[in-house]
Write a protein that holds these residues in place. Structure first.
Motif, PDB file in Angstrom:
ATOM      1  N   GLU A 147      10.768   1.641  -7.665  1.00 23.24           N
ATOM      2  CA  GLU A 147      10.148   2.925  -7.313  1.00 23.24           C
ATOM      3  C   GLU A 147       9.078   2.729  -6.256  1.00 23.24           C
ATOM      4  N   LYS A 196       7.699  -0.705  -0.477  1.00 21.13           N
ATOM      5  CA  LYS A 196       7.094  -2.040  -0.568  1.00 21.13           C
ATOM      6  C   LYS A 196       5.734  -2.021   0.105  1.00 21.13           C
ATOM      7  N   LYS A 201       9.281  -4.412  -4.944  1.00 14.19           N
ATOM      8  CA  LYS A 201       9.777  -3.158  -4.370  1.00 14.19           C
ATOM      9  C   LYS A 201      10.656  -3.452  -3.157  1.00 14.19           C
TER      10      LYS A 201
END
Length: 180
Positions: free
Chosen positions: A77, A80, A87
């Motif tokens: 979610e 990054k 991520k």
């Protein structure tokens, strides 16, 4: 004949709510792609990754050529922000390297971090990380196996057979759009 009306009414009453729920939800979800998977036969020029749907769609000249089911970073979610956050980045990138000696079964490298990714990380006082790839399964895993769920450190993973096909038909410079 009148003895059948009672059971028919009970059956209708029991089936109506699920049917209404199914009809109301139908419009909220994209219909399943029921076309058979087709093999790539020519180079592609664009890849679109939908993180929320766990799909990767490849294009040539604006036409869909194939869809793949993907695995993402272990904390998928959001965008990054720093090295080790698990991520997968979001944005528009390019394939900037091809690695046939990867610790995963083949890999296509993305040009992450871009200057704007570095600037965002710098503003937070963190390292943006790097080495984001589209790759196959770990080399130690047999070819027929696939790790379930989201397990990478931020990369996009597909099966070994799929990365072999994609690797053959993806050139350096191919655009990769990663959507939330």
């Amino acid at each position: 004949m009148t003895g059948l009306i009672g059971p028919l009414l009970v059956t209708a009453a029991l089936l109506a709510p699920p049917a209404m729920l199914g009809a109301s939800l139908w419009h909220h979800f994209e219909p399943w792609d029921m076309t058979p998977p087709r093999a790539l036969t020519e180079d592609i020029d664009r890849i679109v990754i939908e993180k929320s749907r766990r799909t990767m769609v490849v294009y040539r000249d604006g036409e869909i050529r194939k869809r793949y089911r993907i695995s993402l970073g272990f904390a998928p979610e959001g965008d990054k922000q720093q090295q080790g956050d698990g991520k997968t980045p979001e944005g528009i990138y390019r394939i900037d390297r091809r690695n046939d000696r990867s610790r995963f079964h083949l890999s296509l490298g993305l040009d992450y971090p871009r200057p704007e990714d570095r600037a965002e990380a710098s503003a937070l006082g963190v390292n943006p990380g790097g080495d984001i790839f589209i790759h196959g399964q770990p080399n130690k895993l047999p070819d027929f196996m696939k790790i379930p769920g989201d397990w990478t450190e931020g990369c996009i993973a597909i099966t070994n057979a799929e990365i072999e096909e994609l690797f053959r038909h993806t050139t350096t410079g191919t655009e990769v759009e990663i959507r939330p």
